[in-house]
Design a protein around this motif. Sequence first.
Motif, PDB file in Angstrom:
ATOM      1  N   VAL A 185       0.833  -1.200   0.000  1.00 56.40           N
ATOM      2  CA  VAL A 185       0.000   0.000   0.000  1.00 56.40           C
ATOM      3  C   VAL A 185       0.868   1.250   0.000  1.00 56.40           C
ATOM      4  O   VAL A 185       0.624   2.199  -0.753  1.00 56.40           O
ATOM      5  N   VAL A 186       1.913   1.282   0.853  1.00 52.55           N
ATOM      6  CA  VAL A 186       2.803   2.443   0.910  1.00 52.55           C
ATOM      7  C   VAL A 186       3.486   2.650  -0.435  1.00 52.55           C
ATOM      8  O   VAL A 186       3.594   3.776  -0.951  1.00 52.55           O
ATOM      9  N   GLY A 187       3.942   1.548  -1.061  1.00 57.18           N
ATOM     10  CA  GLY A 187       4.594   1.647  -2.371  1.00 57.18           C
ATOM     11  C   GLY A 187       3.655   2.190  -3.430  1.00 57.18           C
ATOM     12  O   GLY A 187       4.061   2.995  -4.281  1.00 57.18           O
ATOM     13  N   ALA A 188       2.396   1.781  -3.388  1.00 56.99           N
ATOM     14  CA  ALA A 188       1.418   2.269  -4.358  1.00 56.99           C
ATOM     15  C   ALA A 188       1.189   3.758  -4.188  1.00 56.99           C
ATOM     16  O   ALA A 188       1.039   4.496  -5.175  1.00 56.99           O
ATOM     17  N   ILE A 189       1.149   4.235  -2.953  1.00 57.11           N
ATOM     18  CA  ILE A 189       0.933   5.663  -2.696  1.00 57.11           C
ATOM     19  C   ILE A 189       2.076   6.483  -3.281  1.00 57.11           C
ATOM     20  O   ILE A 189       1.855   7.486  -3.986  1.00 57.11           O
ATOM     21  N   PHE A 190       3.322   6.082  -3.017  1.00 60.46           N
ATOM     22  CA  PHE A 190       4.455   6.839  -3.539  1.00 60.46           C
ATOM     23  C   PHE A 190       4.558   6.695  -5.049  1.00 60.46           C
ATOM     24  O   PHE A 190       4.792   7.661  -5.767  1.00 60.46           O
ATOM     25  N   GLY A 191       4.369   5.469  -5.557  1.00 58.40           N
ATOM     26  CA  GLY A 191       4.582   5.228  -6.989  1.00 58.40           C
ATOM     27  C   GLY A 191       3.525   5.850  -7.875  1.00 58.40           C
ATOM     28  O   GLY A 191       3.843   6.447  -8.916  1.00 58.40           O
ATOM     29  N   GLN A 192       2.258   5.740  -7.505  1.00 55.29           N
ATOM     30  CA  GLN A 192       1.191   6.171  -8.402  1.00 55.29           C
ATOM     31  C   GLN A 192       0.832   7.648  -8.250  1.00 55.29           C
ATOM     32  O   GLN A 192       0.055   8.176  -9.047  1.00 55.29           O
ATOM     33  N   THR A 193       1.385   8.327  -7.240  1.00 56.32           N
ATOM     34  CA  THR A 193       1.161   9.776  -7.150  1.00 56.32           C
ATOM     35  C   THR A 193       2.384  10.569  -7.599  1.00 56.32           C
ATOM     36  O   THR A 193       2.318  11.803  -7.683  1.00 56.32           O
ATOM     37  N   GLU A 194       3.490   9.873  -7.924  1.00 60.34           N
ATOM     38  CA  GLU A 194       4.728  10.562  -8.307  1.00 60.34           C
ATOM     39  C   GLU A 194       4.510  11.352  -9.591  1.00 60.34           C
ATOM     40  O   GLU A 194       4.035  10.823 -10.591  1.00 60.34           O
ATOM     41  N   GLY A 195       4.841  12.632  -9.574  1.00 59.23           N
ATOM     42  CA  GLY A 195       4.710  13.499 -10.735  1.00 59.23           C
ATOM     43  C   GLY A 195       3.296  13.948 -11.015  1.00 59.23           C
ATOM     44  O   GLY A 195       3.077  14.773 -11.920  1.00 59.23           O
ATOM     45  N   LEU A 196       2.297  13.428 -10.263  1.00 59.94           N
ATOM     46  CA  LEU A 196       0.903  13.769 -10.531  1.00 59.94           C
ATOM     47  C   LEU A 196       0.590  15.213 -10.177  1.00 59.94           C
ATOM     48  O   LEU A 196      -0.150  15.890 -10.878  1.00 59.94           O
ATOM     49  N   LEU A 197       1.194  15.713  -9.096  1.00 59.29           N
ATOM     50  CA  LEU A 197       0.859  17.046  -8.595  1.00 59.29           C
ATOM     51  C   LEU A 197       1.970  18.066  -8.789  1.00 59.29           C
ATOM     52  O   LEU A 197       1.903  19.173  -8.249  1.00 59.29           O
ATOM     53  N   GLY A 198       2.999  17.712  -9.544  1.00 54.66           N
ATOM     54  CA  GLY A 198       4.112  18.627  -9.744  1.00 54.66           C
ATOM     55  C   GLY A 198       5.150  18.493  -8.642  1.00 54.66           C
ATOM     56  O   GLY A 198       4.947  17.790  -7.634  1.00 54.66           O
ATOM     57  N   ASP A 199       6.248  19.208  -8.790  1.00 54.49           N
ATOM     58  CA  ASP A 199       7.349  19.077  -7.847  1.00 54.49           C
ATOM     59  C   ASP A 199       6.998  19.593  -6.445  1.00 54.49           C
ATOM     60  O   ASP A 199       7.454  19.058  -5.432  1.00 54.49           O
ATOM     61  N   ASP A 200       6.169  20.651  -6.376  1.00 56.66           N
ATOM     62  CA  ASP A 200       5.881  21.260  -5.070  1.00 56.66           C
ATOM     63  C   ASP A 200       5.045  20.351  -4.166  1.00 56.66           C
ATOM     64  O   ASP A 200       5.113  20.473  -2.938  1.00 56.66           O
ATOM     65  N   LEU A 201       4.271  19.450  -4.784  1.00 62.29           N
ATOM     66  CA  LEU A 201       3.399  18.591  -3.982  1.00 62.29           C
ATOM     67  C   LEU A 201       3.767  17.120  -4.140  1.00 62.29           C
ATOM     68  O   LEU A 201       2.933  16.240  -3.912  1.00 62.29           O
ATOM     69  N   ASP A 202       5.027  16.841  -4.503  1.00 56.98           N
ATOM     70  CA  ASP A 202       5.482  15.445  -4.567  1.00 56.98           C
ATOM     71  C   ASP A 202       5.628  14.908  -3.143  1.00 56.98           C
ATOM     72  O   ASP A 202       6.223  15.561  -2.271  1.00 56.98           O
TER      73      ASP A 202
END
Length: 438
Positions: A26-43
Amino acid sequence: MTFNDTTKYLIHADVTADGVVERSDVVGAIFGQTEGLLGDDLDIHDLQQSSRVGRIDVEIASQAGQSTGTVTVSTSMDKVETAVLAAALETIERVGPCRATLEVSRIEDTRAAARREVVGRARELLSTAFDETALSSDELLERVRESVRVEDITEYEGYPAGPRVADGDAVIVVEGRADVLQLLKYGIKNAVAVEGTNVPEPIAELTKDRTTTAFLDGDRGGELIMKELEQVGEIDSIAFAPQGRSVEDLAREEALAALREKVSLRAVADAATPREVIAATDGSTRPAPDETSEVAGAAETAESPAEPSGPDAEPAPDEGGATAGVEAEPEAEPEPEAPASLREHAEDAIGGGTETVRLLDGEFAELASAPAEEAFEAVRRAEEPPRAIVLDGELSQRVLDVAAQRGVSQVIARERGQYVKRPTSVRIRTFDELVGPA
């Protein structure tokens, strides 16, 4: 779970996966699937590095080939940034090799939760921490007096006793040490305990030299002690606590009332059982009525002189009750008898819905009455202090306080109010408790 001191919000989400997955998936999915989604400021990686996002806590369990659990993310960002991050978590579609969904259930403001805790704790402190400071001068003095009385407990031939047992002219025999202590609190210093249902020889001998009253519990143990005292000692009078109660449980007024209503041992011994000593409404004891009174009345009627006869005799009444030749006068209806007990007053005033308050003396004779809403003034201004009150209404703290100040020992009310402090000298019962629900 612990969070850093700057945490403002907690994102709570529910996760479901079609298969068996673990926390790390679950933790891996959170980091992996949100990476780059919100830009650098909200990574999320960068937000954790700058402590704007705290630990991601996951609890998950698997059953029947499906995994369910919760995800909690702490943030120190503002409301808008936190809401955007929460929405990004809901884009997760897979956890490990399994299809999954993650749905945000709520976002908790940790400061609001802290405020709720502060308010709750403040209420506790307000109701408990200031108790001692609320004592009035009279209450403080009474506590000191009670502590002195308790310290006065002594022993008589190894048995708990008040300080006046050894040299006084009268003694009160009770069952245990707790009874002696309770009576000491009420200023009664000549009680001695038998410590059980077997009366010890020193106590039995003491009863032969003193005027002795047995003050016993209203249960089987009290009856057994009374029977043994009859055999091994010399008891002048006896008092019982109300049925099913102990002397140590009685309030001051209840104990004093029971002792005032003590009866001779002969009156109790003549009854079939000690419980034939009738418990009065106020909890005191009185001897059972003499059954021979009815027989005597019948005999007096049977022995009354015969009707006069002869020419000067009055004509005999006919079957209708009229004298022959004389028209009978209609009989006046008897006036209803005034209530004679606390129960009768309660049934008349409260059961009858009169919405009044009645002030009664020690014999339950009515001293005064008034509308229920004027109960406070009626009690405060009563010329003779009442011993009991019957109130067809709610017993408020204000009325209870003035009743205690004027020496009222018991109150029967339609219902109780909310009490900040409750005087131990006043026994409070509702109408239903006294007579039972209708």
